[in-house]
Write an enzyme that holds these catalytic residues in place. Sequence first.
Site, PDB file in Angstrom:
ATOM      1  N   HIS A   1       0.843  -1.194   0.000  1.00  0.00           N
ATOM      2  CA  HIS A   1       0.000   0.000   0.000  1.00  0.00           C
ATOM      3  C   HIS A   1       0.881   1.248   0.000  1.00  0.00           C
ATOM      4  O   HIS A   1       2.103   1.147  -0.115  1.00  0.00           O
ATOM      5  CB  HIS A   1      -0.946  -0.030   1.199  1.00  0.00           C
ATOM      6  CG  HIS A   1      -0.226  -0.118   2.516  1.00  0.00           C
ATOM      7  ND1 HIS A   1       0.178   0.997   3.208  1.00  0.00           N
ATOM      8  CD2 HIS A   1       0.191  -1.179   3.231  1.00  0.00           C
ATOM      9  CE1 HIS A   1       0.797   0.626   4.318  1.00  0.00           C
ATOM     10  NE2 HIS A   1       0.827  -0.702   4.346  1.00  0.00           N
ATOM     11  N   ALA A   2       0.274   2.416   0.113  1.00  0.00           N
ATOM     12  CA  ALA A   2       1.006   3.680  -0.049  1.00  0.00           C
ATOM     13  C   ALA A   2       2.186   3.825   0.912  1.00  0.00           C
ATOM     14  O   ALA A   2       3.283   4.196   0.503  1.00  0.00           O
ATOM     15  CB  ALA A   2       0.059   4.862   0.101  1.00  0.00           C
TER      16      ALA A   2
END
Length: 88
Positions: free
Chosen positions: A15-16
């Site tokens: 994820h980010a």
Amino acid sequence: MIESTITICNKAGLHARAAARLVAVASQFSSSVRIGTEKLVDGKSILSLMMLAAGKGTVLNIVVDGGDETDALQAIQALVDNRFDENE
């Protein structure tokens, strides 16, 4: 040039925040870092890494090329193995 595989083992996948950590580690080295499954993307680009949509259990190919390629690969592998330094 060295090639290896990494397995995304953290609960939330790439994820980010995890991608940002991977970019930060890869960017510490002068070697080029390419990561992906069928198509390899720039391992120093958060947007490219996010496009991989790599969830938990995804096996990614990694190709590192340059003067510090061994150190770069070891640092990236350690980050992934340590679940991107996240508490789960």
